[in-house]
Design a protein around this motif. Structure first.
Motif, PDB file in Angstrom:
ATOM      1  N   GLN A   1       0.810  -1.215   0.000  1.00 19.66           N
ATOM      2  CA  GLN A   1       0.000   0.000   0.000  1.00 19.66           C
ATOM      3  C   GLN A   1       0.848   1.273   0.000  1.00 19.66           C
ATOM      4  OE1 GLN A   1      -3.230   0.214  -0.367  1.00 19.66           O
ATOM      5  NE2 GLN A   1      -3.901  -1.887  -0.066  1.00 19.66           N
ATOM      6  N   LEU A   2       1.939   1.241   0.771  1.00 23.99           N
ATOM      7  CA  LEU A   2       2.700   2.477   0.942  1.00 23.99           C
ATOM      8  C   LEU A   2       3.603   2.784  -0.255  1.00 23.99           C
ATOM      9  CD1 LEU A   2       2.331   4.245   3.381  1.00 23.99           C
ATOM     10  CD2 LEU A   2       4.550   3.438   4.238  1.00 23.99           C
ATOM     11  N   THR A   3       4.504   1.848  -0.560  1.00 24.73           N
ATOM     12  CA  THR A   3       5.488   2.146  -1.605  1.00 24.73           C
ATOM     13  C   THR A   3       4.871   2.158  -2.993  1.00 24.73           C
ATOM     14  OG1 THR A   3       6.099  -0.166  -1.509  1.00 24.73           O
ATOM     15  CG2 THR A   3       7.558   1.370  -0.379  1.00 24.73           C
ATOM     16  N   THR A   4       3.999   1.203  -3.278  1.00 22.84           N
ATOM     17  CA  THR A   4       3.423   1.152  -4.625  1.00 22.84           C
ATOM     18  C   THR A   4       2.621   2.406  -4.919  1.00 22.84           C
ATOM     19  OG1 THR A   4       3.247  -1.235  -4.392  1.00 22.84           O
ATOM     20  CG2 THR A   4       2.027  -0.237  -6.205  1.00 22.84           C
ATOM     21  N   ARG A   5       1.831   2.810  -3.936  1.00 22.18           N
ATOM     22  CA  ARG A   5       0.953   3.944  -4.182  1.00 22.18           C
ATOM     23  C   ARG A   5       1.743   5.266  -4.291  1.00 22.18           C
ATOM     24  NH1 ARG A   5      -4.720   3.039  -3.699  1.00 22.18           N
ATOM     25  NH2 ARG A   5      -5.163   0.996  -2.850  1.00 22.18           N
ATOM     26  N   SER A   6       2.976   5.290  -3.773  1.00 22.82           N
ATOM     27  CA  SER A   6       3.751   6.522  -3.934  1.00 22.82           C
ATOM     28  C   SER A   6       4.761   6.400  -5.080  1.00 22.82           C
ATOM     29  CB  SER A   6       4.451   6.878  -2.616  1.00 22.82           C
ATOM     30  OG  SER A   6       5.167   5.765  -2.148  1.00 22.82           O
ATOM     31  N   ASP A   7       4.736   5.248  -5.745  1.00 24.69           N
ATOM     32  CA  ASP A   7       5.586   5.019  -6.914  1.00 24.69           C
ATOM     33  C   ASP A   7       5.209   6.015  -8.022  1.00 24.69           C
ATOM     34  OD1 ASP A   7       6.683   3.957  -9.316  1.00 24.69           O
ATOM     35  OD2 ASP A   7       6.830   1.979  -8.362  1.00 24.69           O
ATOM     36  N   ARG A   8       6.231   6.547  -8.718  1.00 24.76           N
ATOM     37  CA  ARG A   8       5.949   7.506  -9.780  1.00 24.76           C
ATOM     38  C   ARG A   8       5.136   6.871 -10.904  1.00 24.76           C
ATOM     39  NH1 ARG A   8       8.237   8.905 -14.359  1.00 24.76           N
ATOM     40  NH2 ARG A   8       9.771   7.248 -14.112  1.00 24.76           N
ATOM     41  N   ARG A   9       5.495   5.615 -11.231  1.00 28.50           N
ATOM     42  CA  ARG A   9       4.818   4.906 -12.312  1.00 28.50           C
ATOM     43  C   ARG A   9       3.330   4.693 -11.962  1.00 28.50           C
ATOM     44  NH1 ARG A   9       3.862   4.682 -17.228  1.00 28.50           N
ATOM     45  NH2 ARG A   9       3.256   2.662 -18.047  1.00 28.50           N
ATOM     46  N   PHE A  10       3.067   4.399 -10.673  1.00 29.28           N
ATOM     47  CA  PHE A  10       1.682   4.225 -10.212  1.00 29.28           C
ATOM     48  C   PHE A  10       0.888   5.498 -10.497  1.00 29.28           C
ATOM     49  CE2 PHE A  10      -1.670   4.621  -7.000  1.00 29.28           C
ATOM     50  CZ  PHE A  10      -2.291   3.380  -7.083  1.00 29.28           C
ATOM     51  N   GLY A  11       1.523   6.630 -10.190  1.00 25.70           N
ATOM     52  CA  GLY A  11       0.870   7.913 -10.424  1.00 25.70           C
ATOM     53  C   GLY A  11       0.555   8.140 -11.893  1.00 25.70           C
ATOM     54  N   GLU A  12       1.534   7.766 -12.735  1.00 25.22           N
ATOM     55  CA  GLU A  12       1.332   7.946 -14.173  1.00 25.22           C
ATOM     56  C   GLU A  12       0.171   7.099 -14.686  1.00 25.22           C
ATOM     57  OE1 GLU A  12       6.063   8.683 -15.202  1.00 25.22           O
ATOM     58  OE2 GLU A  12       5.032   6.915 -16.003  1.00 25.22           O
ATOM     59  N   LEU A  13       0.187   5.808 -14.275  1.00 27.31           N
ATOM     60  CA  LEU A  13      -0.866   4.891 -14.730  1.00 27.31           C
ATOM     61  C   LEU A  13      -2.224   5.356 -14.236  1.00 27.31           C
ATOM     62  CD1 LEU A  13       0.992   1.538 -14.100  1.00 27.31           C
ATOM     63  CD2 LEU A  13       0.059   2.264 -16.306  1.00 27.31           C
ATOM     64  N   ARG A  14      -2.224   5.744 -12.980  1.00 29.89           N
ATOM     65  CA  ARG A  14      -3.455   6.211 -12.362  1.00 29.89           C
ATOM     66  C   ARG A  14      -4.002   7.418 -13.127  1.00 29.89           C
ATOM     67  NH1 ARG A  14      -5.047  10.011  -9.433  1.00 29.89           N
ATOM     68  NH2 ARG A  14      -6.733   9.715  -7.947  1.00 29.89           N
ATOM     69  N   GLY A  15      -3.066   8.332 -13.462  1.00 31.27           N
ATOM     70  CA  GLY A  15      -3.453   9.526 -14.207  1.00 31.27           C
ATOM     71  C   GLY A  15      -3.994   9.172 -15.582  1.00 31.27           C
ATOM     72  N   HIS A  16      -3.342   8.186 -16.189  1.00 29.65           N
ATOM     73  CA  HIS A  16      -3.761   7.779 -17.530  1.00 29.65           C
ATOM     74  C   HIS A  16      -5.180   7.186 -17.491  1.00 29.65           C
ATOM     75  CE1 HIS A  16      -3.554   6.393 -21.608  1.00 29.65           C
ATOM     76  NE2 HIS A  16      -3.696   5.122 -21.248  1.00 29.65           N
ATOM     77  N   VAL A  17      -5.408   6.269 -16.547  1.00 30.93           N
ATOM     78  CA  VAL A  17      -6.731   5.640 -16.439  1.00 30.93           C
ATOM     79  C   VAL A  17      -7.780   6.697 -16.068  1.00 30.93           C
ATOM     80  CG1 VAL A  17      -8.114   3.937 -15.164  1.00 30.93           C
ATOM     81  CG2 VAL A  17      -5.772   3.381 -15.831  1.00 30.93           C
ATOM     82  N   TYR A  18      -7.365   7.615 -15.180  1.00 34.26           N
ATOM     83  CA  TYR A  18      -8.284   8.677 -14.774  1.00 34.26           C
ATOM     84  C   TYR A  18      -8.733   9.492 -15.982  1.00 34.26           C
ATOM     85  CZ  TYR A  18     -10.165  12.684 -12.270  1.00 34.26           C
ATOM     86  OH  TYR A  18     -10.996  13.653 -11.794  1.00 34.26           O
ATOM     87  N   GLU A  19      -7.775   9.796 -16.823  1.00 35.13           N
ATOM     88  CA  GLU A  19      -8.100  10.597 -17.992  1.00 35.13           C
ATOM     89  C   GLU A  19      -9.022   9.844 -18.945  1.00 35.13           C
ATOM     90  OE1 GLU A  19      -4.623  12.264 -20.195  1.00 35.13           O
ATOM     91  OE2 GLU A  19      -6.139  12.247 -21.786  1.00 35.13           O
ATOM     92  N   LEU A  20      -8.754   8.533 -19.082  1.00 42.39           N
ATOM     93  CA  LEU A  20      -9.608   7.702 -19.946  1.00 42.39           C
ATOM     94  C   LEU A  20     -11.049   7.717 -19.437  1.00 42.39           C
ATOM     95  CD1 LEU A  20      -7.327   4.566 -20.488  1.00 42.39           C
ATOM     96  CD2 LEU A  20      -8.193   6.087 -22.288  1.00 42.39           C
ATOM     97  N   ILE A  21     -11.167   7.611 -18.115  1.00 42.58           N
ATOM     98  CA  ILE A  21     -12.517   7.591 -17.526  1.00 42.58           C
ATOM     99  C   ILE A  21     -13.207   8.937 -17.754  1.00 42.58           C
ATOM    100  CG2 ILE A  21     -13.822   7.393 -15.348  1.00 42.58           C
ATOM    101  CD1 ILE A  21     -12.726   4.769 -15.800  1.00 42.58           C
ATOM    102  N   GLN A  22     -12.434  10.011 -17.581  1.00 40.27           N
ATOM    103  CA  GLN A  22     -13.014  11.341 -17.802  1.00 40.27           C
ATOM    104  C   GLN A  22     -13.499  11.492 -19.241  1.00 40.27           C
ATOM    105  OE1 GLN A  22     -13.774  13.571 -15.466  1.00 40.27           O
ATOM    106  NE2 GLN A  22     -13.008  11.983 -14.088  1.00 40.27           N
ATOM    107  N   ARG A  23     -12.663  10.976 -20.165  1.00 44.16           N
ATOM    108  CA  ARG A  23     -13.062  11.033 -21.564  1.00 44.16           C
ATOM    109  C   ARG A  23     -14.308  10.210 -21.808  1.00 44.16           C
ATOM    110  NH1 ARG A  23      -7.957   9.197 -24.550  1.00 44.16           N
ATOM    111  NH2 ARG A  23      -9.531   8.458 -26.014  1.00 44.16           N
ATOM    112  N   ALA A  24     -14.322   9.032 -21.168  1.00 47.10           N
ATOM    113  CA  ALA A  24     -15.482   8.138 -21.330  1.00 47.10           C
ATOM    114  C   ALA A  24     -16.743   8.820 -20.823  1.00 47.10           C
ATOM    115  CB  ALA A  24     -15.251   6.827 -20.580  1.00 47.10           C
ATOM    116  N   LYS A  25     -16.602   9.539 -19.717  1.00 51.34           N
ATOM    117  CA  LYS A  25     -17.758  10.227 -19.138  1.00 51.34           C
ATOM    118  C   LYS A  25     -18.290  11.290 -20.087  1.00 51.34           C
ATOM    119  CE  LYS A  25     -17.088   9.955 -14.146  1.00 51.34           C
ATOM    120  NZ  LYS A  25     -16.457  10.680 -13.046  1.00 51.34           N
TER     121      LYS A  25
END
Lengths: 259, 291
Positions: free
Chosen positions: B252-276
């Motif tokens: 929970q701690l290290t993965t969620r603060s991983d830079r790559r996690f942030g990027e992926l999260r941002g990417h999926v977030y954007e996809l969802i926003q577009r989908a909406k």
């Protein structure tokens, strides 16, 4: 200990007050139809001898037991089938509403025509028919009201038909089935007496009618008291069975309500 | 994957990608609700994706994206209008063998009249497993979810998180080939949720079960999945199949603060926003559907 005393008082308080009121109100009564309670109680042991209990009370209770059991059996089987099948439900619903609306005592003379006035059969059929509807209708509702997620769970684990029936559908409907059975039991006691009023020579109801007709008024009163006591006893037995079988339901409800 | 490639794959004995590698295969799945007297509702327009054996795949989408419809179709609880769902090479027509579902409503998916042990035992009885072996499987499953001491209790005596662990124990004791999870942690508190996520990761890793995890939570999807399938808005098509290239060892701690996690999260977030907003890739038209 104090809570036990309190519960005993709650349970017995009102009956004691009522009996006392009856006792004093009727103490000096000279009316033949309204004898003093003391006279009624004196008549009790001489009226309800072993002979009478075996000859009148037991047959009545046996007929009640058989009729009630039949109603439970038929009610659960038919109710489950109707509850599970929309087609069957659409077919049966108007008919069920009709039969439910017919007061069971009305059926007594009709049933007696077919099944005889004096035998056991007519009385058992009367009791069973009267008890059937509340059990049947509640079973239908219980089966229909089963939590859909539980049904999906049973399906997704590929539970076979009878396992789904025995372990999912029936337990799920059991709170409603018990509600129906409780209503049916009080109807059954009423019909046990009524079925004997028209034509019977032995039985609790028949005995009360005979006492009344032969102006044995205190004896008649003892019969009514005995009926009341039997009602209390049956309700208590029912409660014990219900508490055992629906322990999960009671527990779940308590937790949901945050008690 | 078509029949021919499956056959040729098996015939050539290629170890790299044998056909049996695919646990779950969605082929042109389409679902239209056609209730008499109501307008037709097209829930899923076209979905094609595969899940390899032993994979943990998350499905996310905007609310109303037909996630539940999709899951119920895969579980065989709902008939698809066109296309097919194939589990272990067999088309799903009803609830298939070898699939277990963990529903969102944990409190309502456990049988309240049974103890925890009996809840887990019922599907095993159906499988015809002998008693001794059943007990062994139950004990092992309960140990996996750390609920050994709750075995004789009734589900309603347990907390929400514990109840959902019972549902998971029941599913893993069943030893399904695919485990479906329908927003299983949507109704538990945040701390319990984090624990349960880690539980799913660790169960998946050492039991080797294939998991399809449906969620509306983007963080959860990226944290758990090896792949995240992003759905469009209704009628549903695939927005993107996102590969999660995070290390297998996650916490929970290290993965969620991983830079790559942030990027992926941002990417999926954007996809969802577009989908909406209704932005969606052009879907292949379903065959035979009258447009």
């Amino acid at each position: 200990m104090t809570t036990l005393l309190k519960r005993a008082f709650m349970l017995l308080g009102l009956p004691i007050i009522l009996v006392a009121a009856w006792w004093f109100a009727s103490a000096g009564s000279t009316s033949p139809f309204w004898p003093p309670l003391s006279t009624i109680l004196e008549a009790f042991p001489t009226t309800w001898t072993m002979d009478r209990i075996v000859g009148d009370v037991f047959p009545s209770l046996a007929r009640l037991g058989i009729g009630f059991a039949l109603a439970v059996l038929v009610g659960i089987v038919a109710g489950t089938a109707i509850g599970l099948s929309p087609t069957l439900r659409a077919l049966a619903e108007p008919v069920l509403e009709f039969f439910r609306a017919v007061p069971p005592p009305v059926l007594v003379p009709i049933i007696a025509l077919f099944a005889g006035y004096t035998g056991w059969l007519g009385k058992i059929v009367t009791i069973a028919l009267g008890c059937l509807w509340p059990i049947l209708l509640n079973t239908v509702e219980g089966v229909r009201g089963l939590e859909p997620v539980l049904g999906d769970t049973a399906k997704s684990y590929q539970l076979s038909r009878w396992r789904r029936l025995l372990f999912v559908v029936l337990p799920g409907a059991s709170p409603r089935i018990f509600t129906g059975a409780r209503q049916a039991l009080s109807i059954g006691v009423i019909l046990m007496v009524i079925s004997e009023l028209f034509g019977a020579n032995r039985g609790l109801g028949a005995a009360i009618v005979q006492f009344q007709r032969s102006f044995a008024i205190p004896q008649m009163w003892t019969g009514i008291i005995l009926l009341g006591l039997i009602g209390v006893l049956l309700a208590a037995i029912f409660k014990v069975v219900e508490n055992r079988m629906l322990a999960w339901y009671v527990g779940q409800r308590q937790i949901e309500r945050g008690v | 994957m078509s029949i021919t490639t499956m056959l040729s794959g098996r015939a050539a004995q290629t170890p790299a990608a044998p056909a049996t590698d695919i646990a779950l295969d969605l082929r042109g799945v389409q679902k239209t609700y056609d209730t008499p007297g109501r307008p037709e509702v097209e829930a899923i327009r076209h979905l094609d994706f595969q899940i390899r054996r032993g994979e943990l795949v998350c499905v996310v989408g905007p609310s109303g994206a037909g996630k539940t419809t999709l899951l119920r179709s895969i579980a065989g609880l709902l008939d698809v209008t066109a296309g097919e769902v194939v589990l272990d090479g067999k088309a799903v027509t009803g609830p298939p063998e070898g699939m277990a579902v963990v529903f969102q409503e944990y409190g309502r998916s456990l049988f309240p009249w049974m103890t925890v042990r009996q809840n887990i035992e019922l599907p095993l009885k159906e499988k015809g497993i002998p008693k001794a072996e059943r007990q062994e499987k139950i004990d092992r499953a309960l140990k996996e979810v750390s609920l050994t001491e709750a075995a004789e209790q009734h589900p309603w005596q347990l907390s929400g998180g514990m109840q959902q662990r019972v549902a998971i124990a029941r599913a893993i004791a069943f030893e399904p080939s695919v485990l479906l999870m329908d927003e299983p942690f949507a109704a538990v508190d945040a701390q319990t949720r984090a624990e349960l996520e880690d539980l799913v990761r660790s169960l998946w890793k050492h039991l080797g079960v294939t998991v399809l995890f449906v969620t509306h939570d983007i963080d959860e999807a990226v944290y758990l999945g090896e792949r995240v399938i992003v759905l469009s808005n209704r009628p549903t098509v695939l927005m993107e199949d996102v590969k999660v290239d995070l290390p297998a060892e996650r916490d929970q701690l290290t993965t969620r603060s991983d830079r790559r996690f942030g990027e992926l999260r941002g990417h999926v977030y954007e996809l969802i926003q577009r989908a909406k907003r209704g932005d969606r890739p052009d879907a292949p038209q379903p065959e035979g559907a009258g447009f």
